[in-house]
Design a protein around this motif. Sequence first.
Motif, PDB file in Angstrom:
ATOM      1  N   UNK C 157       0.829  -1.201   0.000  1.00 33.18           N
ATOM      2  CA  UNK C 157       0.000   0.000   0.000  1.00 33.18           C
ATOM      3  C   UNK C 157       0.867   1.257   0.000  1.00 33.18           C
ATOM      4  N   UNK C 158       1.919   1.231   0.785  1.00 37.02           N
ATOM      5  CA  UNK C 158       2.745   2.426   0.952  1.00 37.02           C
ATOM      6  C   UNK C 158       3.710   2.658  -0.212  1.00 37.02           C
ATOM      7  N   UNK C 159       3.977   1.595  -0.980  1.00 39.17           N
ATOM      8  CA  UNK C 159       4.964   1.717  -2.056  1.00 39.17           C
ATOM      9  C   UNK C 159       4.425   1.186  -3.374  1.00 39.17           C
ATOM     10  N   UNK C 160       3.795   2.053  -4.155  1.00 36.93           N
ATOM     11  CA  UNK C 160       3.241   1.610  -5.450  1.00 36.93           C
ATOM     12  C   UNK C 160       4.322   1.050  -6.382  1.00 36.93           C
ATOM     13  N   UNK C 161       5.573   1.412  -6.147  1.00 43.31           N
ATOM     14  CA  UNK C 161       6.634   0.912  -7.027  1.00 43.31           C
ATOM     15  C   UNK C 161       7.006  -0.535  -6.737  1.00 43.31           C
ATOM     16  N   UNK C 162       6.473  -1.108  -5.688  1.00 41.12           N
ATOM     17  CA  UNK C 162       6.690  -2.534  -5.447  1.00 41.12           C
ATOM     18  C   UNK C 162       5.696  -3.306  -6.299  1.00 41.12           C
ATOM     19  N   UNK C 163       6.201  -4.030  -7.271  1.00 34.41           N
ATOM     20  CA  UNK C 163       5.310  -4.672  -8.243  1.00 34.41           C
ATOM     21  C   UNK C 163       5.204  -6.176  -8.055  1.00 34.41           C
ATOM     22  N   UNK C 164       6.016  -6.703  -7.174  1.00 38.47           N
ATOM     23  CA  UNK C 164       6.073  -8.164  -7.077  1.00 38.47           C
ATOM     24  C   UNK C 164       6.468  -8.621  -5.681  1.00 38.47           C
ATOM     25  N   UNK C 165       5.901  -9.753  -5.292  1.00 34.71           N
ATOM     26  CA  UNK C 165       6.356 -10.447  -4.094  1.00 34.71           C
ATOM     27  C   UNK C 165       7.137 -11.676  -4.532  1.00 34.71           C
ATOM     28  N   UNK C 166       8.394 -11.743  -4.086  1.00 36.39           N
ATOM     29  CA  UNK C 166       9.159 -12.977  -4.278  1.00 36.39           C
ATOM     30  C   UNK C 166       8.853 -13.830  -3.061  1.00 36.39           C
ATOM     31  N   UNK C 167       7.910 -14.745  -3.230  1.00 31.47           N
ATOM     32  CA  UNK C 167       7.343 -15.478  -2.099  1.00 31.47           C
ATOM     33  C   UNK C 167       8.153 -16.725  -1.816  1.00 31.47           C
ATOM     34  N   UNK C 168       8.909 -16.685  -0.739  1.00 34.13           N
ATOM     35  CA  UNK C 168       9.653 -17.880  -0.366  1.00 34.13           C
ATOM     36  C   UNK C 168       9.615 -18.102   1.143  1.00 34.13           C
ATOM     37  N   UNK C 169       8.479 -17.753   1.722  1.00 36.05           N
ATOM     38  CA  UNK C 169       8.275 -18.123   3.113  1.00 36.05           C
ATOM     39  C   UNK C 169       8.064 -19.639   3.144  1.00 36.05           C
TER      40      UNK C 169
END
Lengths: 308, 308, 308, 308
Positions: C157-169
Amino acid sequence: MTFGVDAKGIYPIAATPFNADMSVDYVSVDRLTEFYQDAGATGMTILGILGEAQKLEPEESLTIARRVITRSRVPVVVGISNPSFAAMRRLAHEVTDAGAAGVMLAPASHLRSDEQIAAYFHHCVEAIGPDVPWTLQDFPLTLSVILSVPIISRIMKEHPSCVMLKAEDWPGLEKISAIRKLQAAGDLRKFSILTANGGLFLDFEPERGSDGAMTGYAFPDMLVELDRLHREGERDAAHDLFDAHLPLIRFEQQQGVGLAVRKYVLMRRGAITSDVQRSPRSSLTPTGRSEVDYLLERLGRKDPRARL
Amino acid sequence: MTFGVDAKGIYPIAATPFNADMSVDYVSVDRLTEFYQDAGATGMTILGILGEAQKLEPEESLTIARRVITRSRVPVVVGISNPSFAAMRRLAHEVTDAGAAGVMLAPASHLRSDEQIAAYFHHCVEAIGPDVPWTLQDFPLTLSVILSVPIISRIMKEHPSCVMLKAEDWPGLEKISAIRKLQAAGDLRKFSILTANGGLFLDFEPERGSDGAMTGYAFPDMLVELDRLHREGERDAAHDLFDAHLPLIRFEQQQGVGLAVRKYVLMRRGAITSDVQRSPRSSLTPTGRSEVDYLLERLGRKDPRARL
Amino acid sequence: MTFGVDAKGIYPIAATPFNADMSVDYVSVDRLTEFYQDAGATGMTILGILGEAQKLEPEESLTIARRVITRSRVPVVVGISNPSFAAMRRLAHEVTDAGAAGVMLAPASHLRSDEQIAAYFHHCVEAIGPDVPWTLQDFPLTLSVILSVPIISRIMKEHPSCVMLKAEDWPGLEKISAIRKLQAAGDLRKFSILTANGGLFLDFEPERGSDGAMTGYAFPDMLVELDRLHREGERDAAHDLFDAHLPLIRFEQQQGVGLAVRKYVLMRRGAITSDVQRSPRSSLTPTGRSEVDYLLERLGRKDPRARL
Amino acid sequence: MTFGVDAKGIYPIAATPFNADMSVDYVSVDRLTEFYQDAGATGMTILGILGEAQKLEPEESLTIARRVITRSRVPVVVGISNPSFAAMRRLAHEVTDAGAAGVMLAPASHLRSDEQIAAYFHHCVEAIGPDVPWTLQDFPLTLSVILSVPIISRIMKEHPSCVMLKAEDWPGLEKISAIRKLQAAGDLRKFSILTANGGLFLDFEPERGSDGAMTGYAFPDMLVELDRLHREGERDAAHDLFDAHLPLIRFEQQQGVGLAVRKYVLMRRGAITSDVQRSPRSSLTPTGRSEVDYLLERLGRKDPRARL
C-alpha cells in the motif's frame, strides 16, 4: 489499593531466598515481604525472572505465592510466563484462587512479527481467562521481542484485562511519551505504566508520564522516596537522590550477574539470610563483591540507608 | 606512539559531522580531529558504527579517513566492518596506504558458533592481509554475537595481527579479569584491552586490567583525566569524576538515540557545527534535548567542562 | 514484456561464474545469459544471494549488470540489497540507467517488529527513488525476518513501485492463498507473485495463485515446462515432472552448500565453464559431488535434459 | 534391544492424540503404540516437539509416558526439554522410574557460544543425573542453536551418558561424515547417530554413516523398509522407495503446519482417531487437506501402504 489501570507507586520485584541446602528459605520469604512493605511499597511482584521462577518446582512456586499473599497488606502480582500454556494456565488459576491481585506476562522469546505477538497473547488470555488482571512486560533486552507502540496498542485494545505496561524497553523515554500522547488524544484506553529495566532511567521516566516502578533494585525505600519527590515536583531533589544511587543501580542492572549483586545487597541489608542462588547462576567473585562493597560505602556517604 | 599490543590510553570513537544538506562537513571533521587531540587522546577511531559508516559512499569514507590521518598527530584506527569482504578488503588497503595505524573489525551479526566465528575472522584476515594491525570488537549488545574467552583466545592465537580487544561485552568486568589471568599465566599472548560500551563501567574496568578506553563519550577530555587518575591510583577521585558524569554517560549509551545525544553534546561543546545525521536516524525530540540540557547543567555544577 | 504487476513466468536467479583465478568469467556470464533465455525464461534476476553479490567489487557488479542487460532480450531484475543505504542507492541508479527492468530488495536481517520493517522499506524507497519497480523478497529461512500478510499489505500500500512479491516463506502455500483472497476481495492492490525457496513447493504454488517462479534451480527449462503445464491445467503431468526433479531440487535447496550444487550442475550442463566460488564458500566434497552425479543419473532416466 | 551407543533402526517420534474435547485420547495412544511396533520400529520417542509436549500438564505427560512404556516391547525415549531445570529433573526421574530407556535433550534456544552450550548441558546432566542415557538433538532449523562438530565432540566427551546424536542439522550430510571420520580415527568415542529433519535426506544419510532414523514421518513402516534396503546395499531400490515418498515427506517437513499434516495422515491410516491439536496450533485448511489427499493418492500408485 487494587491492581488496575490506576495502579501507581512502587511494586518491587522480589527475589526468592534459598537456604544453604538450596531449599526455599521461607523465613526469609516472610522477612522480605515485610522489608518491601516497610519500605513503603504499594504492591509486590513475585516469581519473575529475578525471582528465579524457572528454578522452582510448581509446588514451591505455589507455596511461595500463597505465603507472600497471606502476609502482604498490598496487592501481589505473580509472574506466570511459561513456554507451556498448560503450566501458565494452572499457575494463573492457582495464584488467583490464593488471592493474587494479578499476573505478569512476557512475550515468548521466539516471537517476531506483530501477528505472532498478537496471537501469542490471545493464547495467553485464553489460558488464564479474560478476568485475570495482568501486566504486559516489554523488556526486549532480555526477552528479545520488540513491542512497538502499535502492537502494544493492539494488545491493550484486544485484552481489557491487561491493566498495566511494565515498560522496560531501552531506549524507552520516547515510547512512554508516545503512549501517553495517544491516550491523551483518546486513541488508546487508559492503563498504568510502571517502569523497570533495573531503574536505569527512573530520573526521567515519571516526567514522561510513568506511574511508578516495578523493578528489583535493592533499595525499594529509595524508590519510594524518589517516587514521592517526583510527585511533589521536587525535580532537583529527585535527581540528586537518583544520581547518588546510579552507580549501584547501573551495577545491579547488569544481565545475569545483576541478580547476584541484588541478593548480596539484600543480604547485607538484612532482608534475606543468604545470597545463594539455585543453579544455573552467575555468582559474584570476591573482586565483584568488593566492588559492590565499595559502591555501598560510597553511597553511604550520601544516603544513610546504605550505611550497613 | 604506535597502535600495537602496548596501546594505552584513550582512543575516542569519532562521530562524522554533516552539513545541513547532508554532505560531509569537512570543516567540522578537521575541528573534531583537533578537539580529540586537544583533549589528550592517544589515538582516534573513525568510521565506526557511531561514525555512521554505513551511510557513507566509499569515496566519502576514504576522503574522511585521509583527512583525519593527515591532520592527526596520534594513531588513527579505521572501522572497516562490512558484510562484503570485497568492500572490506578495498577499504583496508586504501586506508592503510593512506597511513592508518590499524583497522577495527566486528563479527558479522549472523555468526553463532565458535567455528563460524573463527572462520569469519580467517576470511577477514585473508581479505585485509596478515600485516594490518586490527582491533577485535566484542560488543554483543549491538552485534548479537557472543565472543567467549576461549574463542577470543583462539582468534588471538590464530591472528598475530590482532593487537587489541575492544572490550564492550556486558557484563564485562569478569571477562577482563579472566583474560588478564590467562595472560599472566602465560596461556595467552599479550594484547591491549580498551573498553567501550559507552564507558558505562569505566570506574572499575582499569582496576580489572584494561589499558584505556575506545568509546565515543562526548567528553574525551574527562576520559583522559579519568585514565590518568586510575593510573595514579587515585581511586576515590577517579570514582568521583566518573560518578559526576555517569548520568550523562548512561544517557549517551542508549542504543540508537545515543548517537543523537552525542552529536548534540559535541555541537554544544563546539566540536562540530551541526548535529544532523544522515537517514536512517534516531533523533532527539525537544523533550529529549531538554533532558540532555538539564543533565549538562547538573554536570556543570561539578565539572566546569560541562558549563556550555 | 515488462517487469510489473502483471509479470508472469520464470525469472531464473543467475549464478555468477568465475575463472580459476577468481576473476569474473564474462564469457560464461554471456553463455549463462543465453542459457536462461534459450530455456524460455521470461526474465532474469542477477546479483542475488545466489549470485555471490556480496563477494563482488562495486565495479564488477555494475559491469556484470550492464553485460547481462545488453545481451538479454527479457527484463533483467537486479538484486541491490545492501546494509549501506548509500551503496544501495548507487547501485540502483547505476543499473536503472543501464536498462534494468527493476530491482530486488530484501529486509535487513536485524528487523523484527512491523514498525521496523515498514520504516526500513521507506528508507529503501527513499534511497532508490519512487519510480524504480522492485520485488519484495520474503525469505525468512535465510533472512531471519518474518513478513506477515498484514505487513506485506502495508508495504504494498505504501509503495506503489513494489510490483512483485518474491514469495519464499516456508510454509508458504496458505500465505499465497491469503494474499490472493485479499486481492480478490479488493482489499489489496494487484501485484505479481513469483515463488522461490529453491522451488520446493512449485507443484502446488501455481494452484494457489502464484504467477511463476524466481528461483535458481539449475534446470530453468524444466521450470518453464512446469509453468506451462500448470497454465494448461495438466495437473498430473505437472506433478509427474516436478516429482521427477524433486530429489535434485531438494538437494539444491540446502542452505550454503546449495550454491555449490547449483554451480556444479550448471557446469555439467555446459552453462558455465567452472563451478568455483569466491571465498567464503561451501564446497562440494567428492562424496557430495558423487551424490549429485547419482541424482542426475537417476533423473536422466526420466528426463532427457539430465542426461549429461 | 537397548538404548545405547549401539542403537540402530527406526525410532519414530510419536504424535500425541487428543479427543474432540481436547483431553488426551488414551485409546489412540495405545493404538499408536501398536502402530509403530507393527511397523517394525526398533524404538519409540515420545513427548517431543511433535508430541505437543509443551501443551501437556505434567500429570498428563507422566501418564502418557507410563502408558506407552508399559505397552511397548521396544525401548522408549522421552523428550524432557524444558526451560525449567526443576521441571526437567522431575520428568527425567519420573519416566526413568517408569521404565523409560532414555531421554532426549535439546539445547535451549537462547544459547549461542560454545561455552554457553557446554554449560547448558552440564546443568542438564546435573539435573537428570549422570546415569540416564540421553540423545542430543541437533536441530538448528527449529531450535536456533548451532552445534558444530567440535562442540558435539566436547559434549560427547564430557557426558558419557549421551549415547546418541539426533542429527537434524541442515545441510547435514557432511557433518555425519565428519563425525564418523573422527570416530574412525579414534578421536571421538562411539555413539549412535539417528537422523531426522523430517527424513528429508534419508536417501543419503545411511550412506554417510547414520544408524537409522528418529523422525515422525507418518509411514514408519516405509522408514523400516528403507532402513532395511540401505543395510542390504540395495541402493537403487532404497532411492526408488525414498523418491516415491519424497513429495509427502517434504510436505510433512514444513515447520508448524507439518504436525497437522502428520496427524491427518496418521488419522487416515487409522493409527489415531482424530487429528485435532491443542492450542496453539497450525491447522490444515480444506485446500491443504486436499493437497495431502492428492499426494497420498499419487503415492498410492507406487506404494500400496498409501492406498487408504
